[in-house]
Design an enzyme around this catalytic site. Structure first.
Site, short mmCIF file in Angstrom:
data_model
loop_
_atom_site.label_atom_id
_atom_site.label_comp_id
_atom_site.label_asym_id
_atom_site.label_seq_id
_atom_site.Cartn_x
_atom_site.Cartn_y
_atom_site.Cartn_z
N CYS A 122 -4.69 -28.83 10.45
CA CYS A 122 -3.76 -28.35 11.59
C CYS A 122 -3.54 -29.09 12.98
CB CYS A 122 -4.57 -26.60 12.04
SG CYS A 122 -4.02 -25.26 12.53
N HIS A 141 -6.99 -23.89 7.86
CA HIS A 141 -7.87 -24.78 9.36
C HIS A 141 -9.14 -24.64 9.07
CE1 HIS A 141 -8.25 -21.16 12.16
NE2 HIS A 141 -9.03 -20.85 10.76
#
Lengths: 236, 413
Positions: free
Chosen positions: A93, A190
């Site tokens: 991310c 993520h």
């Protein structure tokens, strides 16, 4: 491995840790130790300099902390030296974005670390939901599965290879997801990306230890989780 | 139940709202806390403002503890008169409308408010006091990030200089939001989960924290821990005059002593002497099923709700050493993302018998394996009940899993 125990370094958990990012560190340490490989985990805050390690982990973060983390890492230089000696970097991310040449935070273009040939800008929509893709055959991994939550879009240059071709979700740009080169690998899956992707965890461990054939572990629950998620995404 | 002061349209809307809510409950479809409000607001979009007019109102918001603190505050304010409240955790304007319509005219109201809705609900209800409890990561795939909520609240608070704020001095994010006002009463309820408040929301510096104490400060001096007027000590609340109020709460855990302190501070602003308010809090046995104890099949089942990392830490603090069922879903009210499971350290459960269930039990299974916690997977709640010996069964579940289990137990409140 640089010392008797595998050194797993979580970079700046005070800045880059939004949602379960600790999981990747815990999973790598668990999977190493389950095979009798001693592993030590080190959490390095942004005020401290990066130590020598075998695997460096970067998590997700909000705009302000992401920009601050990039400044600190550029000033520190430790991550560049680590990549030069072929240590492993796994970033998710916001951590993935700041490995590129530039990214956007709080409406401004920020300088990245330039460790992967890519740059990121803002997408028109936020990408939130399941993310899945077919992994670069060179890596020999099964389907990538995870959850994404980001506002950026990432554009790869010729010097970076896509980690996967997107089947579900957005990833970099609706087409490809993540990037890798050498022992540096980034993904928009993520948080604890490795929980659903144990083979990716083992690939990082192989890179770090030089062991190509790690003993198999009991994958009962990881298999059930993968099957359940891939089925939910129509990919089983 | 009379709506004397309401304009005609609002009176009709309030009546429809009450009828729909009663139907929802009678047909077993729900608590009736949302549907009634929805219908009422279709007829009169300003219904919430109309229903709020003439009442002295307190709003309660924060990531965790808002339902319980709302219940405690309503109990303490009961010393002064009748209190309307949304006691079922329906914390958006439809729920507020439904709660006020159901209560009829009351001098007071205490409303739990979803964090995102605070600006609109403040505007609609003109509260006397708002209580700001804490902010931490929760349903990140949907909710705004912690710092954004803190900023939203700060901007809102700055627009209402006469609004009194009761705020948690132990959470830097709350202090940042509340300090935009000159009109604040600070309480100290502790902060077990600190991973979302490492960085000063004002300047981005690292927040310094005392190792063996509660003090914290941003090194640049732009944000420091205010001196709290209300504090807690074991099971007692200490008021601004230094008087100690020993609580005999039925609800478990230190976190609920903190919630009680908050409630007494809010009620005090309305004129309730904490010595009168404190005994009222011990009458609260459960809150919308939370902390409820139910006897079934020879097992004493206790329900604990845990929806995010901070509240899981509190649940482990409350749960007794007994077989424990963990239930995890990831539906809309829970957030679709289960990543937070890795923010929770489940090791306090090491020595216990752990059972797991729910739609996302496999995510939990992988987490527990990495945590070195042994567990058994069971197909559903009743399988867990049957699997454990007679005696206590602790159930810790996230939001929709909790509601599923509550439905199995006849919607225990």
């Amino acid at each position: 491995m640089s010392s008797s125990a595998l050194q797993i370094v979580w970079v700046y958990p005070d800045l880059l840790s939004t949602y379960g990012d600790r999981g990747n560190m815990l999973i790598l340490a668990h999977r190493a130790r389950a095979r009798g490989i001693p592993a030590e985990t080190v959490e390095v805050f942004a005020n401290d300099s990066l130590p020598d390690g075998d695997i460096y982990l970067l998590g997700g973060g909000e705009d302000g902390p992401q920009a601050l983390a990039a400044q600190r890492l550029i000033a520190d230089g430790g991550l560049h030296r680590a990549v030069d000696r072929r240590a492993v970097v796994f970033a998710v991310c916001a951590g993935y974005q700041l490995l590129g040449s530039s990214f956007f935070a709080k409406g401004a273009k920020c300088e990245g670390l330039g460790l992967l040939d890519l740059y990121s800008d803002r997408g028109e929509t936020r990408a939130v939901g399941e993310l899945a893709g077919v992994v670069d055959p060179e890596l020999g991994l099964p389907t990538l599965t995870g959850f994404e939550n980001h506002g950026g879009r990432t554009h790869l240059g010729p010097g970076a290879k896509p980690l996967a071709q997107v089947k579900v979700g957005i990833g970099n740009d609706n087409q490809t997801e993540g990037a890798w080169l050498g022992t540096v690998l980034g993904t928009y899956c993520h948080g604890p990306a490795l929980s659903r992707n144990p083979a990716l965890a083992d690939l990082l461990l192989s890179w770090a230890t030089g062991e190509d054939r790690l003993p198999e572990l009991d994958e009962t629950w990881t298999s059930k989780l993968r099957t359940e998620r891939l089925t939910a995404n129509g990919l089983a | 139940m009379e709506d004397k002061k309401l304009p005609l349209r609002a009176a009709i809307a309030a009546g429809v709202s009450r009828t729909a809510a009663a139907l929802s409950r009678a047909t077993g479809r729900g608590d009736g806390s949302v549907i009634g409000g929805k219908l009422g607001m279709m007829i009169d979009p300003d219904l919430l403002a109309h229903l709020a007019a003439g009442r002295r109102i307190a709003l309660v918001s924060g990531t965790n503890g808002k339902t319980t603190t709302t219940r405690f505050t309503a109990a303490a304010l009961g010393v002064l008169g009748e209190v309307a409240t949304n006691s079922f955790g329906a914390n958006m304007p439809t729920g507020h409308t439904s709660a006020l319509a159901r209560a009829g005219s009351t001098p007071f109201a205490v409303l739990e408010v979803d964090e995102h809705w605070m600006p609109k609900v403040i505007a609609a209800t003109s509260p006397v006091v708002i209580a700001l409890l804490n902010l931490s990561r929760d349903q990140l795939d949907r909710a705004k990030e912690v710092a954004m909520i803190a900023q939203l609240w700060r901007d809102t608070v700055a627009q209402y200089p006469n609004l009194h704020i009761v705020a948690n001095a132990d959470d830097p994010m709350i202090v940042y939001a509340a300090a935009a006002s000159q009109n604040v009463t600070w309480f100290a309820a502790g902060q077990r989960w600190r991973d979302d408040a490492h960085v000063c929301p004002a300047c981005g510096s690292h927040i310094w924290r005392e190792t063996d104490g509660d003090y914290w400060a941003c090194p640049t001096g732009d944000l420091i821990r205010p001196t709290p007027q209300w504090t807690i000590d074991d099971s007692a609340v200490i008021d601004p005059d230094g008087r100690r109020h020993e609580l005999k709460l039925q609800l478990p855990g230190r976190v609920n002593v903190g919630n009680a302190a908050t409630a007494l501070a809010v009620a005090h602003w309305f004129g309730v002497d904490p010595a009168d308010g404190a005994p009222r809090l011990s009458e609260v046995a459960s809150v919308a099923g939370r902390y409820a104890q139910v006897d079934r099949k020879g097992r004493t089942i206790r329900l604990l709700l845990a929806k995010n990392p901070a509240s899981w830490l509190e649940a482990f603090d409350m749960a007794e050493d007994a077989p424990t069922l963990l239930a995890i879903n990831a539906r809309d009210p829970d957030g679709y993302d289960t990543s937070w499971l890795f923010d929770v350290d489940f090791s306090p459960l090491h020595a216990r018998r752990v059972l797991i269930t729910g739609e996302r039990a496999y995510d939990l299974a992988v987490r527990l394996q990495v945590n070195g916690v042994q567990f058994e997977h069971v197909a559903n709640f009743w399988r867990a009940v049957e699997a454990v010996p007679p005696g206590r069964l602790e159930v810790i579940a996230n939001y929709s899993a909790f509601q599923d289990i509550r439905a199995e137990l006849d919607r225990v409140v």
